[in-house]
Scaffold this motif. Structure first.
Motif, PDB file in Angstrom:
ATOM      1  N   HIS A  81     103.934 -31.223  19.964  1.00  0.00           N
ATOM      2  CA  HIS A  81     102.788 -30.631  21.000  1.00  0.00           C
ATOM      3  C   HIS A  81     102.023 -32.074  22.104  1.00  0.00           C
ATOM      4  O   HIS A  81     102.039 -31.845  22.900  1.00  0.00           O
ATOM      5  N   THR A  82     101.797 -33.464  21.081  1.00  0.00           N
ATOM      6  CA  THR A  82     100.846 -33.908  21.785  1.00  0.00           C
ATOM      7  C   THR A  82     100.883 -35.594  21.640  1.00  0.00           C
ATOM      8  O   THR A  82     102.355 -35.495  20.367  1.00  0.00           O
ATOM      9  N   VAL A  83     101.253 -36.167  22.803  1.00  0.00           N
ATOM     10  CA  VAL A  83     100.940 -38.398  22.024  1.00  0.00           C
ATOM     11  C   VAL A  83     100.107 -38.075  22.311  1.00  0.00           C
ATOM     12  O   VAL A  83      98.848 -37.619  22.608  1.00  0.00           O
ATOM     13  N   TYR A  84      99.784 -39.123  21.391  1.00  0.00           N
ATOM     14  CA  TYR A  84      99.144 -39.362  20.879  1.00  0.00           C
ATOM     15  C   TYR A  84      99.512 -41.257  21.214  1.00  0.00           C
ATOM     16  O   TYR A  84      99.540 -42.187  21.637  1.00  0.00           O
ATOM     17  N   THR A  85      97.686 -42.196  21.490  1.00  0.00           N
ATOM     18  CA  THR A  85      97.541 -43.136  21.612  1.00  0.00           C
ATOM     19  C   THR A  85      97.247 -43.776  20.245  1.00  0.00           C
ATOM     20  O   THR A  85      95.860 -43.736  20.182  1.00  0.00           O
ATOM     21  N   THR A  86      96.947 -45.220  20.327  1.00  0.00           N
ATOM     22  CA  THR A  86      96.318 -46.236  19.193  1.00  0.00           C
ATOM     23  C   THR A  86      97.012 -47.893  19.730  1.00  0.00           C
ATOM     24  O   THR A  86      97.336 -48.128  19.814  1.00  0.00           O
ATOM     25  N   THR A  87      95.891 -49.118  19.434  1.00  0.00           N
ATOM     26  CA  THR A  87      96.003 -50.387  19.406  1.00  0.00           C
ATOM     27  C   THR A  87      97.032 -50.454  17.521  1.00  0.00           C
ATOM     28  O   THR A  87      96.698 -49.792  17.078  1.00  0.00           O
ATOM     29  N   LEU A  88      97.446 -51.079  18.331  1.00  0.00           N
ATOM     30  CA  LEU A  88      98.395 -52.082  17.268  1.00  0.00           C
ATOM     31  C   LEU A  88      97.888 -52.329  16.089  1.00  0.00           C
ATOM     32  O   LEU A  88      98.061 -52.356  14.402  1.00  0.00           O
ATOM     33  N   SER A  89      96.407 -52.827  16.030  1.00  0.00           N
ATOM     34  CA  SER A  89      95.716 -53.932  15.448  1.00  0.00           C
ATOM     35  C   SER A  89      94.930 -52.627  14.584  1.00  0.00           C
ATOM     36  O   SER A  89      94.207 -52.909  13.773  1.00  0.00           O
ATOM     37  N   ALA A  90      94.250 -51.842  15.026  1.00  0.00           N
ATOM     38  CA  ALA A  90      93.641 -51.091  14.784  1.00  0.00           C
ATOM     39  C   ALA A  90      93.474 -50.059  13.886  1.00  0.00           C
ATOM     40  O   ALA A  90      93.956 -48.667  12.923  1.00  0.00           O
ATOM     41  N   MET A  91      94.837 -49.258  14.857  1.00  0.00           N
ATOM     42  CA  MET A  91      95.611 -48.005  14.132  1.00  0.00           C
ATOM     43  C   MET A  91      94.878 -46.814  14.204  1.00  0.00           C
ATOM     44  O   MET A  91      93.688 -45.782  12.989  1.00  0.00           O
ATOM     45  N   GLN A  92      93.704 -46.427  14.861  1.00  0.00           N
ATOM     46  CA  GLN A  92      92.722 -45.043  15.191  1.00  0.00           C
ATOM     47  C   GLN A  92      93.921 -44.140  16.368  1.00  0.00           C
ATOM     48  O   GLN A  92      93.115 -44.981  17.242  1.00  0.00           O
ATOM     49  N   PRO A  93      94.780 -43.391  15.727  1.00  0.00           N
ATOM     50  CA  PRO A  93      95.455 -42.760  17.170  1.00  0.00           C
ATOM     51  C   PRO A  93      94.676 -41.965  17.297  1.00  0.00           C
ATOM     52  O   PRO A  93      93.635 -41.165  16.894  1.00  0.00           O
ATOM     53  N   GLU A  94      94.164 -41.327  19.029  1.00  0.00           N
ATOM     54  CA  GLU A  94      93.437 -40.868  19.692  1.00  0.00           C
ATOM     55  C   GLU A  94      94.694 -39.854  21.103  1.00  0.00           C
ATOM     56  O   GLU A  94      95.188 -40.158  20.835  1.00  0.00           O
ATOM     57  N   PRO A  95      94.814 -38.072  20.804  1.00  0.00           N
ATOM     58  CA  PRO A  95      94.721 -37.724  21.414  1.00  0.00           C
ATOM     59  C   PRO A  95      95.156 -38.008  23.129  1.00  0.00           C
ATOM     60  O   PRO A  95      94.206 -38.313  23.942  1.00  0.00           O
ATOM     61  N   VAL A  96      96.450 -37.933  24.246  1.00  0.00           N
ATOM     62  CA  VAL A  96      96.186 -38.582  25.367  1.00  0.00           C
ATOM     63  C   VAL A  96      96.243 -37.115  26.058  1.00  0.00           C
ATOM     64  O   VAL A  96      95.908 -36.680  26.913  1.00  0.00           O
ATOM     65  N   LEU A  97      97.910 -36.351  25.598  1.00  0.00           N
ATOM     66  CA  LEU A  97      98.636 -34.842  26.251  1.00  0.00           C
ATOM     67  C   LEU A  97      97.868 -34.243  25.589  1.00  0.00           C
ATOM     68  O   LEU A  97      99.160 -34.945  24.559  1.00  0.00           O
ATOM     69  N   THR A  98      98.662 -32.989  26.093  1.00  0.00           N
ATOM     70  CA  THR A  98      98.757 -31.586  25.065  1.00  0.00           C
ATOM     71  C   THR A  98      99.614 -31.334  25.684  1.00  0.00           C
ATOM     72  O   THR A  98      99.698 -30.677  26.739  1.00  0.00           O
ATOM     73  N   LEU A  99     101.112 -30.625  25.166  1.00  0.00           N
ATOM     74  CA  LEU A  99     102.112 -30.050  25.931  1.00  0.00           C
ATOM     75  C   LEU A  99     102.345 -28.732  25.567  1.00  0.00           C
ATOM     76  O   LEU A  99     101.858 -28.482  24.865  1.00  0.00           O
ATOM     77  N   PRO A 100     102.301 -27.345  26.613  1.00  0.00           N
ATOM     78  CA  PRO A 100     103.031 -26.139  25.994  1.00  0.00           C
ATOM     79  C   PRO A 100     104.203 -26.015  24.792  1.00  0.00           C
ATOM     80  O   PRO A 100     104.162 -25.287  23.692  1.00  0.00           O
ATOM     81  N   TYR A 101     105.024 -26.955  25.361  1.00  0.00           N
ATOM     82  CA  TYR A 101     106.187 -27.097  24.046  1.00  0.00           C
ATOM     83  C   TYR A 101     105.858 -28.770  23.695  1.00  0.00           C
ATOM     84  O   TYR A 101     105.426 -29.721  23.622  1.00  0.00           O
ATOM     85  N   PRO A 102     106.980 -29.248  23.000  1.00  0.00           N
ATOM     86  CA  PRO A 102     107.028 -30.270  21.346  1.00  0.00           C
ATOM     87  C   PRO A 102     107.318 -31.234  22.852  1.00  0.00           C
ATOM     88  O   PRO A 102     108.594 -31.532  23.221  1.00  0.00           O
ATOM     89  N   ALA A 103     106.958 -31.859  22.864  1.00  0.00           N
ATOM     90  CA  ALA A 103     106.871 -33.498  22.869  1.00  0.00           C
ATOM     91  C   ALA A 103     108.434 -34.512  22.244  1.00  0.00           C
ATOM     92  O   ALA A 103     108.174 -34.925  21.284  1.00  0.00           O
ATOM     93  N   ASP A 104     109.159 -34.770  22.979  1.00  0.00           N
ATOM     94  CA  ASP A 104     110.063 -34.741  22.455  1.00  0.00           C
ATOM     95  C   ASP A 104     110.653 -36.630  21.826  1.00  0.00           C
ATOM     96  O   ASP A 104     110.155 -37.393  21.048  1.00  0.00           O
ATOM     97  N   GLY A 105     109.944 -37.601  23.259  1.00  0.00           N
ATOM     98  CA  GLY A 105     110.331 -38.566  23.395  1.00  0.00           C
ATOM     99  C   GLY A 105     109.504 -39.301  24.324  1.00  0.00           C
ATOM    100  O   GLY A 105     108.882 -38.441  25.496  1.00  0.00           O
ATOM    101  N   ILE A 106     109.367 -40.868  24.237  1.00  0.00           N
ATOM    102  CA  ILE A 106     108.037 -40.724  25.502  1.00  0.00           C
ATOM    103  C   ILE A 106     108.868 -42.808  25.579  1.00  0.00           C
ATOM    104  O   ILE A 106     109.229 -42.955  24.812  1.00  0.00           O
TER     105      ILE A 106
END
Length: 341
Positions: A81-106
């Motif tokens: 249900h969640t979309v995460y973001t991170t830099t390609l160099s650090a690779m430390q994912p952090e949540p950006v948003l959460t939906l009530p349903y599964p998030a398929d594509g971005i």
């Protein structure tokens, strides 16, 4: 019919060691994709077909990921249900948003984040930093969709409908839709300056294929079973607005049609026999390049606007045998008519 060969030398990428490719995005001259079953974030080189795992120490965070997008050195990916973001160099994912349903594509364009949701039946438009929802519009298809964006156009591939849609990025209005040559498209990446009129986009697929398993020590040495198949293929297309259809990647197919005359007992000889066999037809979705005889020569005639191979025999006796027909090379394309209810 022989196996079909893609036209224009289009390359097909089948990465080694990957179970399924989901989500697809461009990063420079490379493609990025995720394998949700192994937790891989992959970088692929379309020219050399080399594959590199970027998250060698953070695979757990990418298990179940189905969508991926990249803007400069920043990466976004959807997981459950969640979309995460991170830099390609650090690779430390952090949540950006959460939906009530599964998030398929971005997909990401400048400060805007696009998220497709099958259960919600729509595409959410959000701020890429805060995750705040800006607007939403209906999804063009009925299945799970992955997204890509460039300029004024948002692109979506639908796994159920085997279709790529091009939408107006601002309004979600459908511009053109096109058929994919393989089923279950699971990711799409649009090169810079791609327009709806014609071009080429990268599409990923993940499904199963039947094959014969060789087991020399088993009771049955050859067993028909299934295995995973995943690939990336360049989808070429051209939109014929006047004719109201879009034609996609073509294949050169060799077709052979042969008749056999065998011996017959207690039959009467035939005089002045004319045997006609129709050629393949040139239509919007296929074009006949060449036709040549097999076995015996023929004369080409026209009948009701169709091309016909005419074989003539002065006499056919009951003890005679003959093989005759034609072999044709046909360009066959995918076609999607732009029909609206």
């Amino acid at each position: 019919m022989s196996s079909a060969l893609p036209l224009a030398g289009a390359s097909l990428l089948q990465p080694i060691g990957v179970k399924a490719l989901y989500g697809l995005t461009l990063h420079g001259n490379h493609l990025l994709a995720v394998d949700p079953f192994r937790g891989y974030l992959l970088r692929l080189d379309p020219k050399t077909e080399q594959v590199e795992v970027l998250n060698t120490s953070q695979a757990e965070a990418f298990y179940g990921a189905t969508g991926v997008a990249c803007w400069q050195d920043q990466l976004w990916f959807s997981c459950d249900h969640t979309v995460y973001t991170t830099t390609l160099s650090a690779m430390q994912p952090e949540p950006v948003l959460t939906l009530p349903y599964p998030a398929d594509g971005i997909a990401v364009w400048e400060n805007t984040l696009y998220v497709s949701c099958k259960k919600g039946g729509c595409i959410f438009v959000c701020d890429r930093t805060s995750g705040q929802r800006i607007t939403q519009f209906p999804a063009p298809g009925i299945g799970v969709e992955n997204l890509s964006v460039w300029g004024d156009y948002l692109w979506a591939c639908d796994q159920t409908e085997q279709t790529v849609y091009c939408l107006d990025r601002a309004t979600g209005e459908l511009i053109v839709k096109m058929l994919t040559p393989f089923d279950t498209p699971t990711g799409i990446a649009v090169p810079p300056h791609t327009t709806p009129d014609s071009g080429t986009v990268w599409v990923a697929y993940a499904n199963e294929e039947p094959y014969v398993r060789d087991d020399p020590n088993g009771e049955e040495p050859f067993v028909l079973t299934f295995r995973d198949r995943t690939l990336i293929h360049p989808l070429s297309y051209r939109w014929y607005k006047e004719a109201n259809y879009c034609r996609t990647t073509g294949y050169l197919v060799e077709m052979t049609y042969v008749e056999e005359i065998d011996t017959l007992e207690d039959a009467q000889p035939l005089e002045n026999v004319e045997w006609r066999i129709a050629f393949p037809t040139s239509t919007d979705r296929q074009r006949v390049k060449s036709v040549e005889p097999v076995g015996l020569p023929f004369t080409e005639v026209q009948q009701a606007g169709d091309r016909i191979a005419c074989f003539r025999f002065d006499r056919i006796d009951p003890n005679q045998r003959h093989l005759f027909g034609w072999k044709a090379l046909v360009e066959v394309y995918g076609i999607k008519y732009q029909l609206t209810p």
